[in-house]
Write a protein that holds these residues in place. Sequence first.
Motif, PDB file in Angstrom:
ATOM      1  N   SER A  60       0.805  -1.225   0.000  1.00 15.51           N
ATOM      2  CA  SER A  60       0.000   0.000   0.000  1.00 15.51           C
ATOM      3  C   SER A  60       0.833   1.267   0.000  1.00 15.51           C
ATOM      4  CB  SER A  60      -0.982   0.011   1.164  1.00 15.51           C
ATOM      5  OG  SER A  60      -0.711  -0.874   2.159  1.00 15.51           O
ATOM      6  N   GLY A  61       2.135   1.126  -0.191  1.00 12.04           N
ATOM      7  CA  GLY A  61       2.981   2.305  -0.346  1.00 12.04           C
ATOM      8  C   GLY A  61       3.825   2.646   0.865  1.00 12.04           C
ATOM      9  N   GLU A  62       3.580   2.021   2.013  1.00 13.48           N
ATOM     10  CA  GLU A  62       4.359   2.355   3.201  1.00 13.48           C
ATOM     11  C   GLU A  62       5.800   1.893   3.019  1.00 13.48           C
ATOM     12  OE1 GLU A  62       2.533  -1.687   3.998  1.00 13.48           O
ATOM     13  OE2 GLU A  62       1.784   0.183   3.200  1.00 13.48           O
ATOM     14  N   LEU A  63       6.724   2.669   3.589  1.00 15.31           N
ATOM     15  CA  LEU A  63       8.147   2.347   3.510  1.00 15.31           C
ATOM     16  C   LEU A  63       8.600   1.804   4.857  1.00 15.31           C
ATOM     17  CD1 LEU A  63      10.745   2.428   1.815  1.00 15.31           C
ATOM     18  CD2 LEU A  63      11.178   4.698   2.779  1.00 15.31           C
ATOM     19  N   HIS A  64       9.053   0.551   4.874  1.00 13.09           N
ATOM     20  CA  HIS A  64       9.566  -0.074   6.085  1.00 13.09           C
ATOM     21  C   HIS A  64      11.080   0.090   6.091  1.00 13.09           C
ATOM     22  CE1 HIS A  64       5.662  -2.000   6.660  1.00 13.09           C
ATOM     23  NE2 HIS A  64       5.735  -2.410   5.405  1.00 13.09           N
ATOM     24  N   ILE A  65      11.617   0.635   7.164  1.00 16.37           N
ATOM     25  CA  ILE A  65      13.066   0.800   7.307  1.00 16.37           C
ATOM     26  C   ILE A  65      13.500  -0.142   8.418  1.00 16.37           C
ATOM     27  CG2 ILE A  65      14.933   2.413   7.797  1.00 16.37           C
ATOM     28  CD1 ILE A  65      12.946   4.624   6.785  1.00 16.37           C
ATOM     29  N   ILE A  66      14.260  -1.170   8.043  1.00 13.60           N
ATOM     30  CA  ILE A  66      14.611  -2.238   8.973  1.00 13.60           C
ATOM     31  C   ILE A  66      16.112  -2.197   9.229  1.00 13.60           C
ATOM     32  CG2 ILE A  66      14.548  -4.735   9.357  1.00 13.60           C
ATOM     33  CD1 ILE A  66      12.346  -4.778   7.139  1.00 13.60           C
ATOM     34  N   PRO A  67      16.519  -2.054  10.492  1.00  6.36           N
ATOM     35  CA  PRO A  67      17.957  -2.139  10.794  1.00  6.36           C
ATOM     36  C   PRO A  67      18.478  -3.527  10.409  1.00  6.36           C
ATOM     37  CG  PRO A  67      16.728  -1.328  12.695  1.00  6.36           C
ATOM     38  CD  PRO A  67      15.726  -1.791  11.696  1.00  6.36           C
ATOM     39  N   ASN A  68      19.622  -3.553   9.750  1.00  2.00           N
ATOM     40  CA  ASN A  68      20.155  -4.833   9.277  1.00  2.00           C
ATOM     41  C   ASN A  68      20.399  -5.821  10.418  1.00  2.00           C
ATOM     42  OD1 ASN A  68      20.048  -4.034   6.639  1.00  2.00           O
ATOM     43  ND2 ASN A  68      22.170  -3.359   6.556  1.00  2.00           N
ATOM     44  N   ASN A  69      20.733  -5.310  11.615  1.00  5.41           N
ATOM     45  CA  ASN A  69      20.984  -6.243  12.713  1.00  5.41           C
ATOM     46  C   ASN A  69      19.697  -6.865  13.246  1.00  5.41           C
ATOM     47  OD1 ASN A  69      19.865  -4.208  14.253  1.00  5.41           O
ATOM     48  ND2 ASN A  69      21.704  -3.805  15.449  1.00  5.41           N
ATOM     49  N   LYS A  70      18.530  -6.410  12.791  1.00  9.65           N
ATOM     50  CA  LYS A  70      17.236  -6.993  13.191  1.00  9.65           C
ATOM     51  C   LYS A  70      16.738  -8.018  12.171  1.00  9.65           C
ATOM     52  CE  LYS A  70      16.645  -4.286  16.763  1.00  9.65           C
ATOM     53  NZ  LYS A  70      16.862  -4.772  18.081  1.00  9.65           N
ATOM     54  N   ILE A  71      17.440  -8.149  11.053  1.00  8.86           N
ATOM     55  CA  ILE A  71      17.020  -9.094  10.007  1.00  8.86           C
ATOM     56  C   ILE A  71      17.469 -10.489  10.405  1.00  8.86           C
ATOM     57  CG2 ILE A  71      17.287  -9.776   7.588  1.00  8.86           C
ATOM     58  CD1 ILE A  71      17.641  -6.797   6.930  1.00  8.86           C
ATOM     59  N   GLU A  72      16.491 -11.356  10.655  1.00  9.38           N
ATOM     60  CA  GLU A  72      16.809 -12.723  11.053  1.00  9.38           C
ATOM     61  C   GLU A  72      16.253 -13.732  10.046  1.00  9.38           C
ATOM     62  OE1 GLU A  72      15.440 -13.272  15.036  1.00  9.38           O
ATOM     63  OE2 GLU A  72      16.768 -11.721  15.829  1.00  9.38           O
ATOM     64  N   ILE A  73      14.941 -13.691   9.808  1.00 10.51           N
ATOM     65  CA  ILE A  73      14.307 -14.633   8.885  1.00 10.51           C
ATOM     66  C   ILE A  73      13.807 -13.851   7.681  1.00 10.51           C
ATOM     67  CG2 ILE A  73      12.408 -16.257   8.559  1.00 10.51           C
ATOM     68  CD1 ILE A  73      12.601 -16.886  11.557  1.00 10.51           C
ATOM     69  N   VAL A  74      14.236 -14.281   6.499  1.00 11.66           N
ATOM     70  CA  VAL A  74      13.849 -13.621   5.252  1.00 11.66           C
ATOM     71  C   VAL A  74      13.147 -14.640   4.370  1.00 11.66           C
ATOM     72  CG1 VAL A  74      14.685 -12.460   3.172  1.00 11.66           C
ATOM     73  CG2 VAL A  74      15.847 -12.071   5.347  1.00 11.66           C
ATOM     74  N   THR A  75      11.978 -14.267   3.862  1.00 13.30           N
ATOM     75  CA  THR A  75      11.291 -15.082   2.859  1.00 13.30           C
ATOM     76  C   THR A  75      11.354 -14.307   1.558  1.00 13.30           C
ATOM     77  OG1 THR A  75       9.797 -15.962   4.530  1.00 13.30           O
ATOM     78  CG2 THR A  75       9.135 -16.207   2.228  1.00 13.30           C
ATOM     79  N   ASN A  76      12.045 -14.866   0.572  1.00 10.53           N
ATOM     80  CA  ASN A  76      12.207 -14.199  -0.716  1.00 10.53           C
ATOM     81  C   ASN A  76      11.219 -14.817  -1.693  1.00 10.53           C
ATOM     82  OD1 ASN A  76      13.028 -13.185  -3.210  1.00 10.53           O
ATOM     83  ND2 ASN A  76      15.147 -13.026  -2.538  1.00 10.53           N
ATOM     84  N   ARG A  77      10.269 -14.005  -2.154  1.00  2.80           N
ATOM     85  CA  ARG A  77       9.228 -14.482  -3.070  1.00  2.80           C
ATOM     86  C   ARG A  77       9.544 -14.138  -4.528  1.00  2.80           C
ATOM     87  NH1 ARG A  77       6.146 -13.009   1.645  1.00  2.80           N
ATOM     88  NH2 ARG A  77       4.984 -14.825   2.340  1.00  2.80           N
ATOM     89  N   ALA A  78      10.785 -13.803  -4.785  1.00  6.72           N
ATOM     90  CA  ALA A  78      11.159 -13.416  -6.143  1.00  6.72           C
ATOM     91  C   ALA A  78      12.246 -14.312  -6.712  1.00  6.72           C
ATOM     92  CB  ALA A  78      11.618 -11.959  -6.162  1.00  6.72           C
TER      93      ALA A  78
END
Length: 185
Positions: A60-78
């Motif tokens: 819907s257009g919102e921009l999520h800004i995620i600190p890299n040290n908080k990235i743990e589980i990533v689901t890549n749908r591409a």
Amino acid sequence: AGIGGLAIGFGAQSLVKDVITDFSILFEDQFSVGDYVSIGECEGIVEEMGLRVTKIRGFSGELHIIPNNKIEIVTNRARGSMRALVEVRVSYEEKLDRVIKVLEAVCEETRDTDQSILEGPTVLGISNYGEFDLIITIIARTEPMEQWRVERLLRKNIKEAFDREKIEIPYPKRVVIDEKQRGGN
């Protein structure tokens, strides 16, 4: 000076952790700009990958800004082929063999005209019984990010074919019996 040094040390520790996480993401090729991903509760298209943060644009257009040290589980749908799934509902009164032949023809026509379909679409058959309908499942493999468009195209093509063939798409019906018209009291 000691307290200031301690504060700088903690800040530098966080920065170093962000940078290490970023290099890990890049080195392992977990995702890249343009990929559609889910990270935690955030979902969208990766717009930017920096040393400290990753920016994801939601649907819907919102921009999520995620600190890299908080990235743990990533689901890549591409990455890799994606599955398109369409459930078709038909009336119990329809001739099932005829319905499946029409669906198979639609699938073949759609496959021949859409280059983003890698495999299928395939009519799997009846997957469930509804309250007033039979549910037939169709699946296909598509190029990344094309699965939703292929699902919409299949639904459109199926609706048009059902209209041509006069196959009923069921909907709830209510029958009202008037006792006075039947001759009752």
